[in-house]
Design a protein around this motif. Structure first.
Motif, mmCIF file in Angstrom:
data_model
loop_
_atom_site.group_PDB
_atom_site.id
_atom_site.type_symbol
_atom_site.label_atom_id
_atom_site.label_comp_id
_atom_site.label_asym_id
_atom_site.label_seq_id
_atom_site.Cartn_x
_atom_site.Cartn_y
_atom_site.Cartn_z
ATOM 1 N N TYR A 27 -68.830 23.432 110.996
ATOM 2 C CA TYR A 27 -69.162 22.490 112.047
ATOM 3 C C TYR A 27 -68.952 23.142 113.537
ATOM 4 O O TYR A 27 -69.702 22.769 114.068
ATOM 5 C CB TYR A 27 -68.520 21.584 111.716
ATOM 6 C CG TYR A 27 -68.567 20.274 110.844
ATOM 7 C CD1 TYR A 27 -69.531 19.549 110.314
ATOM 8 C CD2 TYR A 27 -67.060 20.051 109.910
ATOM 9 C CE1 TYR A 27 -69.634 18.988 109.464
ATOM 10 C CE2 TYR A 27 -67.146 19.427 108.574
ATOM 11 C CZ TYR A 27 -68.440 18.567 108.933
ATOM 12 O OH TYR A 27 -68.763 17.182 107.567
ATOM 13 N N MET A 30 -72.169 24.449 115.439
ATOM 14 C CA MET A 30 -72.559 23.650 115.976
ATOM 15 C C MET A 30 -71.701 22.808 117.397
ATOM 16 O O MET A 30 -72.575 22.883 117.345
ATOM 17 C CB MET A 30 -72.719 22.200 114.910
ATOM 18 C CG MET A 30 -73.652 20.737 115.595
ATOM 19 S SD MET A 30 -73.865 19.769 114.359
ATOM 20 C CE MET A 30 -72.082 19.088 114.497
ATOM 21 N N ILE A 34 -73.337 22.622 121.412
ATOM 22 C CA ILE A 34 -73.184 21.158 121.632
ATOM 23 C C ILE A 34 -72.041 21.970 123.335
ATOM 24 O O ILE A 34 -73.089 21.438 123.887
ATOM 25 C CB ILE A 34 -72.719 20.133 121.196
ATOM 26 C CG1 ILE A 34 -73.934 20.240 119.898
ATOM 27 C CG2 ILE A 34 -72.988 18.948 121.894
ATOM 28 C CD1 ILE A 34 -73.523 19.118 118.650
ATOM 29 N N GLU A 93 -72.110 15.168 115.198
ATOM 30 C CA GLU A 93 -72.792 15.967 115.924
ATOM 31 C C GLU A 93 -73.150 14.454 117.568
ATOM 32 O O GLU A 93 -72.893 15.320 118.637
ATOM 33 C CB GLU A 93 -74.711 16.088 115.763
ATOM 34 C CG GLU A 93 -75.861 16.290 116.254
ATOM 35 C CD GLU A 93 -76.952 16.699 115.839
ATOM 36 O OE1 GLU A 93 -77.703 16.885 116.388
ATOM 37 O OE2 GLU A 93 -76.627 16.945 114.297
ATOM 38 N N LYS A 94 -73.043 13.513 117.029
ATOM 39 C CA LYS A 94 -73.017 12.464 118.613
ATOM 40 C C LYS A 94 -71.327 12.878 118.983
ATOM 41 O O LYS A 94 -71.724 12.288 120.548
ATOM 42 C CB LYS A 94 -73.046 11.529 117.510
ATOM 43 C CG LYS A 94 -75.055 10.922 117.620
ATOM 44 C CD LYS A 94 -75.494 9.834 117.552
ATOM 45 C CE LYS A 94 -77.017 9.697 116.765
ATOM 46 N NZ LYS A 94 -77.219 8.033 115.800
ATOM 47 N N THR A 96 -69.563 14.679 119.186
ATOM 48 C CA THR A 96 -68.652 16.230 119.880
ATOM 49 C C THR A 96 -69.779 16.145 121.231
ATOM 50 O O THR A 96 -69.480 16.928 122.486
ATOM 51 C CB THR A 96 -69.823 17.004 119.378
ATOM 52 O OG1 THR A 96 -69.197 17.343 118.106
ATOM 53 C CG2 THR A 96 -69.625 18.866 120.173
ATOM 54 N N HIS A 97 -71.138 15.326 121.543
ATOM 55 C CA HIS A 97 -71.988 15.261 122.828
ATOM 56 C C HIS A 97 -71.102 14.579 123.399
ATOM 57 O O HIS A 97 -70.948 14.860 124.796
ATOM 58 C CB HIS A 97 -72.902 15.078 122.379
ATOM 59 C CG HIS A 97 -74.610 15.828 122.243
ATOM 60 N ND1 HIS A 97 -75.097 17.269 123.157
ATOM 61 C CD2 HIS A 97 -75.006 16.408 121.123
ATOM 62 C CE1 HIS A 97 -75.628 17.569 122.286
ATOM 63 N NE2 HIS A 97 -76.545 17.144 121.303
#
Length: 250
Positions: A27, A30, A34, A93-94, A96-97
């Motif tokens: 991870y 990524m 981000i 992913e989401k 972390t945003h």
């Protein structure tokens, strides 16, 4: 202080830290890209290391969930969907945003990334209130005011984070195995127009339901969520064409 946490991770906390480093190969690349994309220092990715050990599905006693340990209210405020079907706090992913947006807001309150990290642990109000009360934005100075400004856990949070960051950036120097970042978790994302059975998605992309669930830990049921226009489900890398072709026959 930082040195004592480094010693802790090398001794009593070693087993945990080895596990964390093992997940970082999946991870960390990524997470850092981000954060960088959102104008946040990449080093804040190591907050997720001490929050959850980079475990996307972990739940705390206080019902904080996921890699970034969001409580539901904060998660929904930063655009994550949390309901019976899906918990996007578990989507690395989401989430972390969302964490990047949260860090930017915390930085805006204090003008210090170290204080933003401390506030991530203490809550949005406590860091700025401590600054106002003591007339300083220096984290180490605030920490020296003891209980009147920041809880012990928060005073120790940044040293713990800095210790984790120090070791994770150069594990071999601290007696840990090196991390192979070329083994990052890879996947493609495909649009799903309606609630779709995960077994159908797995068959269409030539994989197992277990793999679809591993790639999409946020999915709580056997279906993708309804009422979610343009939901993107993750499938194994390189399987998009096969998936599209098979789904056209369903």
């Amino acid at each position: 202080n930082v040195e004592s946490f480094i010693r802790y991770f090398q001794t009593n906390g070693r087993k945990h830290f080895e596990k964390w480093l093992g997940r970082s190969k999946d991870y960390m690349v990524m997470l850092q890209s981000i954060l960088k994309e959102n104008g946040v220092p990449e080093d804040l990715s190591y907050i997720a290391l001490i929050e959850s050990g980079l475990n996307p599905t972990v739940r705390s006693h206080a019902n904080a969930v996921g890699m970034w340990q969001f409580i539901k209210g904060t998660a929904t405020r930063y655009g994550l969907r949390v309901d019976w079907w899906i918990d996007e706090r578990m989507d690395p992913e989401k989430a972390t945003h969302a964490a990047a947006k949260y860090f930017k807001n915390l930085y805006g309150m204090s003008d210090s990334w170290h204080l933003a990290a401390a506030s991530y642990n203490a809550g949005e109000g406590r860091g700025p209130r401590a600054i106002k009360r003591h007339g300083t934005e220096d984290l180490w100075e605030l920490a020296s005011f003891k209980k009147r400004s920041l809880h012990r856990e928060t005073r120790e949070y940044v040293p713990k984070y800095l210790a984790a960051l120090t070791i994770a950036k150069d594990p071999e120097s601290y007696g840990f195995e090196p991390v192979a970042f070329n083994e990052e978790l890879m996947y493609d994302k495909v649009r799903v127009s309606q609630a779709t059975d995960l077994r159908v998605i797995a068959d269409a992309s030539g994989t197992t339901v277990e793999e679809i669930r591993r790639l999409n830990p946020e999915l709580l049921r056997w279906f993708t969520p309804p009422n979610y226009p343009g939901y993107m489900v993750k499938i194994p890398a390189g399987k998009t064409e096969m998936y599209a072709e098979n789904m056209s026959k369903v």
